[in-house]
Scaffold this motif. Structure first.
Motif, short mmCIF file in Angstrom:
data_model
loop_
_atom_site.label_atom_id
_atom_site.label_comp_id
_atom_site.label_asym_id
_atom_site.label_seq_id
_atom_site.Cartn_x
_atom_site.Cartn_y
_atom_site.Cartn_z
N PHE A 196 5.74 10.26 5.66
CA PHE A 196 5.77 11.31 4.65
C PHE A 196 7.06 11.24 3.84
CE2 PHE A 196 6.92 15.58 3.23
CZ PHE A 196 5.76 15.96 2.56
N VAL A 197 8.18 11.07 4.52
CA VAL A 197 9.46 10.99 3.82
C VAL A 197 9.51 9.75 2.93
CG1 VAL A 197 11.95 10.76 4.11
CG2 VAL A 197 10.66 12.31 5.57
N SER A 198 8.95 8.66 3.43
CA SER A 198 8.90 7.44 2.62
C SER A 198 8.10 7.66 1.35
CB SER A 198 8.29 6.30 3.44
OG SER A 198 8.19 5.13 2.68
N ALA A 199 7.00 8.41 1.45
CA ALA A 199 6.22 8.72 0.27
C ALA A 199 7.02 9.58 -0.71
CB ALA A 199 4.92 9.44 0.67
N CYS A 200 7.80 10.50 -0.18
CA CYS A 200 8.62 11.37 -1.04
C CYS A 200 9.70 10.57 -1.76
CB CYS A 200 9.27 12.48 -0.21
SG CYS A 200 8.10 13.69 0.44
N THR A 201 10.32 9.63 -1.08
CA THR A 201 11.38 8.86 -1.70
C THR A 201 10.83 7.84 -2.69
OG1 THR A 201 11.39 7.31 0.16
CG2 THR A 201 12.92 9.15 0.25
N SER A 202 9.70 7.23 -2.36
CA SER A 202 9.16 6.18 -3.22
C SER A 202 8.37 6.73 -4.41
CB SER A 202 8.27 5.24 -2.41
OG SER A 202 7.18 5.93 -1.86
N LEU A 239 -0.35 3.15 1.37
CA LEU A 239 -1.75 3.58 1.37
C LEU A 239 -1.89 4.92 0.66
CD1 LEU A 239 -4.57 2.81 2.41
CD2 LEU A 239 -4.11 4.16 4.44
N TYR A 240 -0.95 5.82 0.92
CA TYR A 240 -1.04 7.15 0.32
C TYR A 240 -0.97 7.09 -1.20
CZ TYR A 240 0.20 11.91 -1.00
OH TYR A 240 0.21 13.14 -1.60
N ARG A 241 -0.25 6.14 -1.75
CA ARG A 241 -0.04 6.09 -3.19
C ARG A 241 -1.34 5.83 -3.95
NH1 ARG A 241 4.40 2.00 -3.93
NH2 ARG A 241 4.24 2.67 -6.09
#
Length: 978
Positions: free
Chosen positions: A404-410, A373-375
């Motif tokens: 948040f970490v998932s967004a950083c990695t992806s 969703l954040y992307r």
């Protein structure tokens, strides 16, 4: 690993483990009889965490002081805290209480909502209106209406003034007053930070609001939760930086306000009307708030030429820069800067540009959405990078931290670790810091004569009827429609209960002039009227709905007499109503029905019925189960939740975060110093000392250390695996044979690869081999032995095999490495698509590892490995050293050690083994005092050469850039034996 699953262990301190990631998953040592109802597909994860991390910490959200346009700001206790008034701080109003006015919502259903009134309903309204009326408090985060700036905008029911537009958010945890603590324990911060320490609190709004009164300016307290949370922090100086709540273009007025605010330890950031409109009402409330609450991005922002996305973003950046300039103007070395909420996501970046050594923390008081969703956010990467400049990033729950970490990695392609993510050569710590209420305040209130009178009155009113209670802001995300529909469904299926149960719904008006909210109010009122019309009698009304807030005493009395509390939030950062209900239930021991989409479900889930509010039938069934739950079970669940709620406070939250930020700043600085201290290995000196020593130990990695370089996968190859096999660099065969044949040199090759690979490359050498990171050992000239105990093997390995097979088939040029006791997927040659596939795989494997105590998921530079817990190269070398001691092969103490390799962070324990003098002498002796005899060491610091190959950040002291440098080194060592 934070990237996709809760950590199984925390390596640093016990205090870090105390906060990190498992107060927020509800891991407090108690499990419901059926844990599967907690999170559905995540039940295994939850159960594992609850059993593994016996933390006695809570996840309460921030309470806040709510107000409506027609009642004073006393005590709603809705949304993420929905708690009572706070008067302990000088920044807050004195004992404000809600008035008796009931906001009239527009729509045909307004009158009908209160149809079939009975005497007890009038009494309830009278009790609710018996409080003293006070002036409504100004919102700490007041926002202007869309039409223009208006500092006197109508306060919302959730303490947020009402800007129009569907995307404007309600108050967040930051802006709700927390529970006051009449007898707060002594703060531990002075001992940790020092008596001269200073904490700079940076938030969108100051705890006071500047108001123009004739020819002068005066300061009115803002209802802010952050103030209350920090009121127990004593012994250190707190300074506040934020917007004063008014547009002040005149420089003379700015000077007057600044002088007044300094007396309150506040520093203003003066924002003009246009910036506030575009930055706060626009980007913050129309873009970020809906996105973070899973409402998506607004569909119309591109068509508003005066307030398009670009102009809002520019205003957001400008406002954050202005905050940064203000902070830097008063900053002193050793100050701690704590930034708050989504309004200031770019602030850490601006601060670090000016003061790189500044200790900066950032805390989000709302949910953080899933990376998918954040992307959708156009400037998604820029915001993440800006926040990652912080030293410590905090969230209310582990789920938000994981997202948040998932967004950083992806989105950024960063490596994730147990503590957080690696960003620009350092580990940015990401943790969950849940917040609590002051349980003693509720307990004390229940003992007051006035509250006892109200409790007795309510008991008479609801005699022989079960009481269900809902306390919410009248907001889209609160699930009010779903709640009423579920109650209607319950009555349909249990007609005999229609005169035996009553639902009391306190719905505090909010944003009543916004069309979307007017529509919601009309729908709720019409639905309430329908239920009352269908199931009401001349004596009873099933739903008593109040569009107003209640004073604190009345609310406590209602909590005390309630049999079932019903929280059906569609998305809540926390929701402390559930905590307040538990705090008031010591006598009744009622049942809590809690939405799985509220953050509170992660801590109170073991003592509540967790529901999906969208599943109306399931909620209706849960209502019936709650009303008929046995006394023993209610007692058991209440004891669990009451212990959690009573033991954790807002002061704990504040001190925990500040202490962790202080320690994190030091730890990050140490990590940077380690990185900067890595120097090129002095090959000549290394070789010279090798020649001068009498007994040597060489520990060598294999991949990217002794292997020949392979540039890319051969095109057209039919057997990918065959082309991926590692081969010993031919240039090393001669030097290695010379070194292995020397009687005074012991050579160990430790690798993650399997026995066959090592046999193929080293069968002719007289050396020790450790395959699969030490799962198998081979003495020189002997057969392989198994060192792995049965309990270290990976369970459910078939699932991992299927997953790796799936991604291998769908990712060109990727392959699975053949190993017996672990699984490795390599995408070294798979280009950027392989990286994207790896991120998806990590999401799946993260959930697997969190529910599997026997496996670690380890992310390499271009590989993903699943290996048994406790298996590292350091442990493998330790095993070999002890074997050498048992065999008594080495009689002369070792006085020279070279440890070199391209090791993953997980395996860098090989550099810090106690034998090598990296720990105090006492610990080295203790290590030798085992059942197994170890070889002796007489190792001086100048004769120990820990060296990494091709890595920028390492625990090693030295580094070589490439494998060709390793060839040069081993050649020089071999020449010393000539």
């Amino acid at each position: 690993m934070l990237h996709a699953a809760p950590p199984l262990e925390v390596g640093a301190s016990s205090t870090a483990h105390h906060r990190c990631l498992l107060r927020d998953v509800g891991g407090h040592g108690a499990l419901p009889a059926d844990s599967s109802r907690l999170y559905g597909d995540d039940a295994a994860t939850t159960k594992f965490l609850l059993e593994r991390i016996l933390r006695g910490s809570g996840i309460p959200p921030l309470p806040y002081l709510s107000s409506s346009s027609s009642s004073s700001a006393a005590a709603l206790h809705a949304e993420q805290r929905e708690d009572p008034e706070v008067s302990a701080s000088r920044f807050l109003p004195k004992a404000q209480v809600r008035g008796d006015d009931t906001s009239e919502a527009s729509g045909a259903g307004t009158a009908a909502a209160t149809a079939l009134h009975h005497p007890w309903e009038s009494t309830l309204s009278a009790l609710a209106s018996s409080s003293v009326v006070a002036e409504p408090a100004e919102r700490e985060d007041s926002a202007p209406p869309a039409s223009g700036f208006d500092p006197s905008a109508q306060p919302r029911g959730d303490e947020t003034s009402v800007p129009s537009g569907s995307g404007t958010p309600p108050a967040t945890d930051l802006h709700r007053p927390l529970e006051s603590r009449a007898s707060s324990p002594v703060s531990r911060l002075p001992d940790i930070l020092g008596p001269d320490a200073r904490i700079l609190i940076v938030a969108n709004r100051l705890p006071v609001t500047a108001k123009h009164n004739g020819d002068d300016w005066e300061l009115a307290p803002s209802s802010g939760g952050l103030v209350s949370a920090l009121q127990g922090v004593t012994g250190v100086e707190l300074m506040w930086i934020g917007w004063p709540g008014a547009s002040v273009p005149d420089k003379q007025d700015q000077t007057i306000i600044t002088d007044k605010l300094k007396a309150e330890r506040c520093i203003p950031v003066f924002l003009d009307e246009e910036v506030v409109d575009q930055y706060y009402t626009g980007y913050c409330n129309n873009i970020l708030w809906p996105l973070f609450h899973y409402m998506g991005l607004p569909q119309d922002y591109k068509f508003k030429k005066a307030k398009d996305f670009k102009s809002q973003l520019e205003a957001y950046e400008k406002a954050n820069q202005m905050f940064s300039n203000t902070v830097c103007s008063i900053y002193k070395e050793e100050d701690i800067v704590w930034c708050h909420d989504y309004h200031l996501m770019m602030l850490p970046m601006f601060l670090k540009k000016i003061h790189s050594n500044m200790k900066v923390g950032w805390f989000l008081h709302t949910p953080f959405p899933s990376s998918e969703l954040y992307r959708a956010l156009p400037n998604r990467r820029d915001l993440l990078k800006a926040v990652l400049e912080s030293d410590l990033i905090g969230f209310h729950t582990y789920d938000y931290a994981r997202h948040f970490v998932s967004a950083c990695t992806s989105l950024l392609g960063l490596e994730s670790y147990l503590e957080g993510v690696k960003f620009e050569g350092r580990i940015v710590k990401i943790e969950a810091f849940p917040i609590g209420i002051d349980c003693s305040k509720f307990k004390h209130a229940l003992e007051l004569p006035g509250v006892q009178e109200k409790i007795d009155e309510f008991r008479r009113l609801f005699a022989e009827r079960k009481v269900m209670l809902g306390v919410d802001r009248f907001d889209m995300i609160k699930g009010l429609l779903q709640k009423v529909l579920a109650f209607e469904k319950f009555l349909e299926e249990n007609m005999h209960m229609k005169e035996k149960v009553v639902l009391l719904q306190i719905a505090v008006p909010t944003r009543s002039e916004v069309p979307e909210y007017q529509k919601l109010a009309s729908q709720v009122h019409e639905l309430v009227a329908r239920v009352n019309g269908r199931f009401g009698t001349l004596k009873t009304t099933p739903i008593h709905h109040l569009d107003q807030s209640l004073d604190f005493d009345t609310l406590c009395a209602l909590y005390a007499v309630t049999d079932v509390a019903l929280v059906t939030s569609l998305r809540d950062g926390m929701n402390l109503v559930s905590y307040e209900y538990v705090a008031c239930q010591e006598s009744k021991k009622g049942v809590l029905i809690l939405s799985e989409f509220a953050g509170a479900a992660q801590s109170l889930g073991a003592g509540a019925i967790i529901v999906n509010p969208w599943n109306v039938a399931d909620v209706a069934k849960s209502i019936n189960d709650a009303l008929h739950m046995s006394a023993d079970k209610r007692e058991e669940w209440h004891r669990h939740n009451y212990k959690l709620v009573s033991e954790h406070s807002a002061q704990d939250w504040a001190e925990d975060y500040v202490c962790e930020l202080h320690n994190t700043g030091t730890a990050n600085k140490t990590l940077l110093q380690i990185k900067q201290s890595i120097v090129a290995l002095p090959i000549q000196d290394t070789a010279s000392r090798y020649g001068q020593s009498r007994s040597r130990l060489l520990i060598l990695g294999f991949n990217e250390t002794l292997t020949e370089q392979v540039q890319s996968l051969e095109r057209g190859a039919t057997d990918q695996t065959e082309n991926m096999k590692l081969k010993l660099n031919p240039e090393l065969k001669g030097p290695l044979k010379t070194l292995c044949d020397d009687d005074n040199t012991t050579v160990i090759v430790v690798s993650g690869y399997g026995k066959e690979v090592l046999d193929e490359n080293f069968k002719e050498f007289k050396m020790w081999l450790a395959a699969e990171n030490g799962m198998f050992l081979r003495r020189p000239g002997e057969q392989w032995i198994v060192t792995t105990a049965e309990h270290l093997k990976i369970s459910c390995s078939d699932s991992v095999k299927k997953l790796i097979k799936y991604y291998t088939a769908r990712t060109p040029k990727s392959y699975q490495e053949q190993r017996e006791t672990s699984f490795v997927w390599n995408y070294k040659y798979a280009d950027d698509f392989g990286r994207n596939q790896a991120k998806d795989m990590l999401q799946h494997l993260g959930a697997y590892s969190s529910s599997n105590q026997s496996a670690h998921v380890i992310e390499g530079r271009r590989s993903i490995e699943v290996r048994p817990v406790g298996v590292t190269k350091g442990n493998a070398v330790t095993e070999i050293i002890e074997e050498l001691g048992c065999k008594e092969n080495i009689t002369t103490p070792i006085d020279y050690v070279l440890c070199i390799g391209h090791f993953l962070a997980k395996d860098e324990d090989v550099y810090t083994l106690p034998y090598f003098g990296t720990q105090p002498e006492s610990k080295r002796k203790a290590k030798g005092e085992t059942d197994r005899k170890s070889i002796k060491f007489d190792l001086k610091a100048e004769n120990y050469f820990p060296c990494t190959v091709g890595r920028e950040c390492s625990l090693a002291k030295y580094k070589l850039e490439r494998t060709s440098d390793v060839v040069s080194l081993l050649r020089d060592l071999a020449q010393m034996l000539s």
